[in-house]
Design a protein around this motif. Structure first.
Motif, mmCIF file in Angstrom:
data_model
loop_
_atom_site.group_PDB
_atom_site.id
_atom_site.type_symbol
_atom_site.label_atom_id
_atom_site.label_comp_id
_atom_site.label_asym_id
_atom_site.label_seq_id
_atom_site.Cartn_x
_atom_site.Cartn_y
_atom_site.Cartn_z
ATOM 1 N N ARG A 232 0.854 -1.184 0.000
ATOM 2 C CA ARG A 232 0.000 0.000 0.000
ATOM 3 C C ARG A 232 0.884 1.225 0.000
ATOM 4 O O ARG A 232 2.080 1.142 0.272
ATOM 5 C CB ARG A 232 -1.002 -0.008 1.153
ATOM 6 N N GLN A 233 0.280 2.362 -0.266
ATOM 7 C CA GLN A 233 1.103 3.500 -0.632
ATOM 8 C C GLN A 233 1.682 4.271 0.534
ATOM 9 O O GLN A 233 2.471 5.191 0.338
ATOM 10 C CB GLN A 233 0.299 4.440 -1.539
ATOM 11 N N ASP B 602 1.617 -0.635 -12.847
ATOM 12 C CA ASP B 602 3.002 -0.707 -13.299
ATOM 13 C C ASP B 602 3.321 -2.193 -13.396
ATOM 14 O O ASP B 602 3.637 -2.850 -12.399
ATOM 15 C CB ASP B 602 3.919 -0.002 -12.302
ATOM 16 N N LEU B 605 6.713 -3.589 -12.165
ATOM 17 C CA LEU B 605 6.965 -3.657 -10.728
ATOM 18 C C LEU B 605 5.792 -4.258 -9.951
ATOM 19 O O LEU B 605 5.863 -4.393 -8.731
ATOM 20 C CB LEU B 605 7.291 -2.254 -10.191
ATOM 21 N N LEU B 607 2.758 -3.045 -9.410
ATOM 22 C CA LEU B 607 2.011 -2.101 -8.574
ATOM 23 C C LEU B 607 0.655 -1.802 -9.194
ATOM 24 O O LEU B 607 0.559 -1.580 -10.393
ATOM 25 C CB LEU B 607 2.780 -0.785 -8.437
ATOM 26 N N ARG B 609 -2.537 0.885 -8.752
ATOM 27 C CA ARG B 609 -3.052 2.090 -8.111
ATOM 28 C C ARG B 609 -4.462 2.331 -8.635
ATOM 29 O O ARG B 609 -4.653 2.443 -9.857
ATOM 30 C CB ARG B 609 -2.197 3.308 -8.466
ATOM 31 N N LEU B 645 -5.567 -5.653 -0.890
ATOM 32 C CA LEU B 645 -4.739 -5.668 0.315
ATOM 33 C C LEU B 645 -5.095 -6.729 1.348
ATOM 34 O O LEU B 645 -4.213 -7.339 1.945
ATOM 35 C CB LEU B 645 -4.813 -4.292 0.998
ATOM 36 N N LEU B 662 -2.474 -4.288 12.709
ATOM 37 C CA LEU B 662 -2.774 -3.363 11.613
ATOM 38 C C LEU B 662 -1.519 -2.926 10.871
ATOM 39 O O LEU B 662 -1.607 -2.247 9.854
ATOM 40 C CB LEU B 662 -3.545 -2.150 12.138
ATOM 41 N N ALA B 663 -0.344 -3.322 11.362
ATOM 42 C CA ALA B 663 0.872 -3.085 10.583
ATOM 43 C C ALA B 663 1.049 -4.177 9.529
ATOM 44 O O ALA B 663 1.679 -3.947 8.501
ATOM 45 C CB ALA B 663 2.087 -3.042 11.497
ATOM 46 N N ASP B 664 0.515 -5.355 9.807
ATOM 47 C CA ASP B 664 0.767 -6.500 8.931
ATOM 48 C C ASP B 664 -0.460 -6.947 8.142
ATOM 49 O O ASP B 664 -0.323 -7.522 7.071
ATOM 50 C CB ASP B 664 1.299 -7.670 9.769
ATOM 51 N N LEU B 666 -3.064 -5.441 6.028
ATOM 52 C CA LEU B 666 -3.160 -4.110 5.418
ATOM 53 C C LEU B 666 -4.590 -3.782 5.017
ATOM 54 O O LEU B 666 -5.255 -4.579 4.364
ATOM 55 C CB LEU B 666 -2.255 -4.030 4.191
ATOM 56 N N VAL B 667 -5.033 -2.605 5.421
ATOM 57 C CA VAL B 667 -6.274 -2.024 4.911
ATOM 58 C C VAL B 667 -5.878 -0.747 4.170
ATOM 59 O O VAL B 667 -4.788 -0.227 4.387
ATOM 60 C CB VAL B 667 -7.272 -1.706 6.048
ATOM 61 N N VAL B 669 -5.076 2.910 3.194
ATOM 62 C CA VAL B 669 -4.883 4.187 3.877
ATOM 63 C C VAL B 669 -5.322 5.284 2.900
ATOM 64 O O VAL B 669 -5.632 5.007 1.737
ATOM 65 C CB VAL B 669 -3.420 4.376 4.314
ATOM 66 N N ALA B 671 -3.839 7.339 1.181
ATOM 67 C CA ALA B 671 -3.073 7.415 -0.067
ATOM 68 C C ALA B 671 -3.536 6.373 -1.086
ATOM 69 O O ALA B 671 -3.270 6.514 -2.277
ATOM 70 C CB ALA B 671 -1.586 7.244 0.225
ATOM 71 N N ASP B 672 -4.210 5.333 -0.630
ATOM 72 C CA ASP B 672 -4.690 4.288 -1.547
ATOM 73 C C ASP B 672 -6.072 4.596 -2.104
ATOM 74 O O ASP B 672 -6.585 3.849 -2.931
ATOM 75 C CB ASP B 672 -4.763 2.941 -0.814
ATOM 76 N N THR B 726 -1.979 -9.052 -5.532
ATOM 77 C CA THR B 726 -0.742 -8.465 -5.014
ATOM 78 C C THR B 726 0.348 -8.516 -6.088
ATOM 79 O O THR B 726 0.171 -9.106 -7.154
ATOM 80 C CB THR B 726 -0.269 -9.207 -3.753
ATOM 81 N N ALA B 727 1.483 -7.906 -5.754
ATOM 82 C CA ALA B 727 2.556 -7.725 -6.738
ATOM 83 C C ALA B 727 2.951 -9.034 -7.403
ATOM 84 O O ALA B 727 3.145 -9.086 -8.626
ATOM 85 C CB ALA B 727 3.772 -7.093 -6.050
#
Lengths: 326, 731
Positions: A232-233, B602, B605, B607, B609, B645, B662-664, B666-667, B669, B671-672, B726-727
């Protein structure tokens, strides 16, 4: 959280005394407090060093920079000198969230501990947390783990973005020992690969205090930038990252400094990539050829095989990006 | 009665409780300051299956401040009476500290009660539990499924064989956790044999009944209070073991007890959206007319309860086709029991169907919207009922126009901006419009203000606000003159605050109660010789701003205040009720959407968005447009999480959840989250309920993930049939 005692010191002498008696230094606390809450860390004494006069950023002769250990990440990120001399370092600091940048310090950043979820779960086996207990990550869920620099004891990734830039730029760490003596350690020697002692993460001695990190001078112009890929970004640790700095003169790359993050147990200096670049003329083909070496020696695990290819592509992309910068 | 003017309903009002929330004065479950409360911390099982061999509590009991350590060897036996009508799935519910069995990693095996939270936490870390561990089974792909829940119409096998175009696709959906901001928490206090519980719940009545059943208490001996819910998404739809633990600990220690789950404990102390393995075989003719579908899907459930959700529903009714068969198999695993999560079942089934339709459209060279139009049913193919309203065609038209669908290339990989490939995708979404019996108490006071009470909840959609809007218009009062209260089992009963049914159910009861009170007032006035309204036909009287007057003749009337004062009435009162949907059902009632996504990928890579999202909704009447827009934005954000995510990871070696933070986990944020457009079609649905609503909290999430997945294909030509994307799937 286990019971502990807390001391606040007002000068370096007091800090070193407390440190030599076994106290753990704390500044921003963004790693240590988290881990104490999870009972991963159970220090008996913590020594608050945030009042020490280690908060300056100074230019060094010839165009290097020295950043005090207690400079908050947010201050370093915004520093005009750092941004003009080493954008790659300022950008790497921005990999962290604003909350972390406001609290965390430069010294704490390079001391931060891994995000390996087994390390952070006290009911799981972890040689780093409890030497000899085994490594749950090796046969467990290891998407986020290292493809480089691991051992059969530990494959936890070093989480700092800033350290990747320091590694690329061949920075050094200034330390002061309890006996008052100062020493300077190349950054490459500061962080330790896990080997058979994954609980030893830094080449730092009992009570030693980081006073600053120093990035050396480079011939100018030096183009540099940091790229971090993540799921995530924001608010996320890197899947792969690349720090690149290039000095191009007369159409030829004279200096190339490259390191990768998110893929290795320590920031991963890509010397083979650097060698492939120096003396060559920038071109898309060169970036691709040099980046082919980025994952040399990789030993992927069950869930992180994709990082081998991702690392090469990340490095190639960032070589091109920096190479094409004006 | 004359229809009331609608000035509050339909107005884009801000939350009536907004100030309380932003000033920190809204009290959530753990914030109730109960005198003398002590703290409880649960000790979680560190094995995934087996038996407790021994528990050593000596060190914990010696720690300063620790009052008691309770576990299966010393806990009182609890009645655990059956609780029919609850949200407990079929099976035998987990009984806390009643035996030595460990059924899943993280199951409560003991609780430490202490005078401070810190002492309780440290005490919990000092409890030493030894186990006889067995190998747990937690991998849906390796476990034995239960008997299928079947569905069939026509002959799907034959239909598929005779179809000119056939697709055979397999999808995998990760387990998702709700992750509301507010942790689940309970404060329990006994007063003699009476128990009061402040508990995070989306169903006051359900929690009340479950506690009464577990402790075998008379109904009136239990009170559940929860005026504010800090997000739920379904995690509060049943009473979880920790609530019982808190009440048990309070009884044993004879002290009020506060118990707050840690973020980590939320991953096994409450439920989740189960992981699915879903195979869909689809047959159509060359023009895209669907002929047959065979759905085979397996879903996680626990070893002790069989969780069901409506994952098959979209496949039964979203598109017209004669031949459908489904086999829905629950796979019992050594995990805790799942629970409904936003858009339950429908979000899963729709992801598969809408992804497959996109593949079919590509295969046939037909625009995805056109393909859906060609399969639009005239009546509900699952039950042959007419649709009340089904305006998907309008959703497509409006959405395509507003989103700029004509700029989408049929060919993937056609748009590039630097390193980014740009693609567009869309999907349809559906969620059935449910409702259940509900009641509300309405009181109009002599000062011209009103009080409305129901046992409902407000987990964030804005129940306080929207119900106040309904009541204000029905009573002819300003918003400020109406106080709406919820979240107390002493108030009239309501169904679960979930499944998008609160407005249809509770709103209908509130409307009924307010209508009754208004009618009482009007009848009092027209029969009162001293009233200016004396002798007027009651049906000709409306109320505005607290003043009754003749419709069309505003000068002739009087206020509630003067009416009640003159008649010596302290108040008027009524109990509003809603009986539930008509039986047998005469219409198929659902909310629908068309959801559009534009993504940039992308591909080098890996990614993704999300650049733009648009949802167009057919959700019946919109009571509170500003809050409805917020709901849709929230649903789309949740859908972005599901698409890209969210993924609960289990270590199958011992059943532990690896990313329980919540660090691992992922929901999205901020920016997403890109620009999000929200359009609700005007109009209402006359057949379901008097308010004309169809519910919107669920449908806004359904369809988001497939729209994004389809956009990823349009951008890259890469079909990823696994969520999250995911990537590694794109490299």
């Amino acid at each position: 959280m286990h019971p502990f005692s807390y001391t606040r010191v007002s000068n370096v002498r007091e800090a070193l005394d407390a440190g030599s008696r076994g106290g753990r230094y704390i500044a921003g606390g963004t790693t240590l407090v988290d881990l104490m809450r999870e009972t991963v860390e159970t220090p008996e004494t913590i020594v608050d060093i945030s009042a020490l006069p280690l908060g300056d950023i100074t230019a060094t002769a010839g165009g290097g920079i020295r950043i005090g250990a207690l400079v908050p990440m947010a201050v370093a990120t915004a520093d005009p000198k750092l941004n003009s001399l080493f954008p790659v370092a300022a950008q790497a600091l921005r990999g962290a969230s604003a909350q972390l940048r406001n609290m965390a310090t430069i010294g704490g950043n390079i001391m931060q501990r891994t995000r390996c979820t087994y390390f952070r779960d006290v009911t799981a086996d972890c040689n780093k947390r409890e030497p000899g207990s085994g490594c749950a990550a090796l046969g467990g869920y290891n998407r986020g783990h290292a493809i480089l620099g691991g051992s059969d004891q530990c494959v936890a990734v070093h989480a700092s973005d800033f350290a990747v830039a320091l590694s690329a730029l061949e920075a050094s760490v200034h330390l002061q020992a309890p006996d008052g003596r100062n020493r300077r350690l190349p950054f490459a020697d500061f962080l330790l690969r896990p080997g058979s002692t994954p609980h030893r993460e830094q080449a730092i001695r009992q009570g030693e205090l980081i006073t600053s990190v120093e990035i050396p001078a480079y011939p100018r112009p030096l183009k540099s930038a940091y790229l971090k890929l993540r799921d995530r970004q924001s608010y996320s640790f890197g899947l792969a990252s690349a720090a690149v700095a290039l000095h191009v003169r007369g159409g030829v790359i004279r200096e190339a400094k490259v390191a990768a993050g998110g893929v290795a147990t320590v920031p991963w200096k890509l010397s083979a990539v650097e060698r492939a670049l120096v003396g060559e003329r920038p071109s898309d083909r060169l970036w691709a050829e040099a980046a082919r070496h980025a994952a040399d020696g990789a030993r992927p695990l069950q869930h992180n095989r994709f990082k081998v290819e991702l690392l090469k592509r990340t490095v190639e992309r960032q070589l091109r990006t920096v190479g094409e910068m004006e | 009665m004359s229809p009331q003017p609608q000035s509050a309903v339909g107005a884009p009002l801000s939350r009536v409780d907004g100030r309380l929330k932003v000033t920190g004065k809204a009290e959530y479950a753990a914030e109730h300051d109960i005198k003398g409360a002590v703290h409880a911390v649960i000790v979680d099982a560190s094995i995934g299956r087996g038996r407790i061999r021994s528990i050593d509590t000596r060190a914990a009991e010696k720690h300063a401040g620790v009052l008691r350590v309770i576990h299966h060897r010393n806990a009182p036996k609890l009645p655990y009476r059956d609780n029919p009508g609850s949200n407990n799935p079929t099976g035998r519910r987990l009984r806390v500290f009643q035996d030595d069995l460990v059924l899943f990693h993280g199951q409560p095996v003991a609780v430490v009660v202490a005078t401070t939270l810190e002492a309780a936490q440290h005490g919990a870390s000092l409890v030493k539990v030894a186990y006889n561990a067995e190998q747990p089974s937690t991998d849906i792909s390796k476990a034995e499924p239960g008997a299928p829940v079947p569905y069939a119409r026509g002959d799907a096998e034959a239909g598929l064989r005779s179809s000119a175009v056939r697709l055979d696709l397999t999808y995998a959906l990760a387990r998702n956790h709700h992750n509301p901001m507010e942790p689940h928490a309970t404060v329990a206090r006994w007063d003699g044999d009476r128990l009061t519980v402040w508990d995070k719940t989306q169903w006051i009545v359900g929690t009340h009944d479950e506690i009464a059943a577990v402790f075998d208490l008379p109904s009136d001996a239990v009170r559940v209070i929860n005026p504010f819910v800090g997000g739920g998404f379904g995690s509060g739809l049943r009473c979880w073991p920790h609530t019982i633990v808190a009440a048990l600990a309070a009884r044993v220690t004879r002290r009020p007890v506060k118990l707050v789950l840690s973020r980590k404990q939320m991953y096994f102390g409450t439920g989740f959206r189960p992981a699915y393995a879903y195979r869909l075989r689809l047959g159509s003719d060359r023009r895209g007319r669907l002929n047959a579908a065979i759905h085979d899907f397996d879903a996680e459930t626990s070893s002790y309860e069989t969780f069901f959700e409506a994952a098959g529903a979209p496949g039964q009714m979203l598109y017209s086709m004669p031949n459908v068969s489904q086999a829905y198999r629950q796979v019992p695993l050594d995990v805790n029991t799942p629970i409904w999560m936003r858009g339950p079942g429908f979000a899963t089934g729709s992801y598969v169907i809408e992804s497959a339709l996109d593949e079919l459209a590509h295969e046939l060279g037909i625009d995805p919207i056109e393909l859906r139009r060609r399969n639009e049913p005239e009546e509900d193919p699952s039950n042959d009922l007419p649709f009340s309203t089904r305006r998907l065609r309008e959703c497509y038209t409006v959405g395509a126009r507003e989103f700029g669908w004509d700029r989408r290339s049929q060919q993937p990989r056609a748009r590039r901006e630097g390193d980014w490939l740009i693609g567009m995708g869309m999907a349809a979404g559906v969620y059935h419009s449910g409702s259940n019996a509900a009641q509300a108490r309405v009181r109009l006071d002599a000062d011209g203000t009103a009080l409305v009470e129901t046992a409902s909840s407000d987990m964030g959609p804005g129940t306080y606000t929207s119900q106040t809007q309904v009541a204000a218009d029905a009573l002819g009062l300003t918003m400020r003159a109406v106080t709406f209260r919820l979240g107390d089992s002493l108030y009239p009963p309501t169904p679960p605050h979930g499944g998008s049914q609160t407005m249809a159910s509770v709103g209908s009861a509130v409307l009924d109660g307010c209508d009754q009170v208004r009618r009482q007032a009007i009848e009092l006035a027209v029969g009162d010789e001293e009233s200016p309204l004396y002798g007027v036909n009651a049906d000709d009287v409306v109320v505005r701003n607290g003043r009754l007057h003749v419709q069309g003749t505003p000068a002739r009337g009087e206020t509630y205040k003067s009416l009640l004062a003159r008649n010596g009435r302290s108040h008027l009162e009524a109990r509003g009720s809603y009986a539930g949907p008509a039986q047998p059902e005469r219409h198929s009632i659902s909310a629908y959407n068309a959801t559009f996504a534009e993504v940039a990928v992308d591909a080098t890579l890996g990614l993704v968005r999300v650049r733009r999202m648009l949802g167009v909704y057919d959700a019946g009447r919109i009571i509170s447009p500003k809050l409805a827009e917020s709901q849709a934005i929230g649903g789309i954000v949740g859908g972005i999480g599901q698409a890209l995510l969210e993924h609960t990871v289990t270590d199958h070696r011992d059943g532990r959840i690896v990313n329980a933070s919540l660090a691992d986990y992922l929901v999205p944020v901020n920016a997403d989250v890109p620009e999000v457009g929200v359009i609700y079609l005007d109009g209402d649905d006359p057949d379901g309920n008097a308010l004309g609503v169809k519910g919107l909290g669920e449908v806004v999430l359904v369809g988001v993930a497939p729209a994004i997945a389809n956009a990823v294909f349009n951008a890259t030509g890469r079909r990823v049939r696994e969520l999250p994307i995911t990537a590694e799937a794109l490299l």
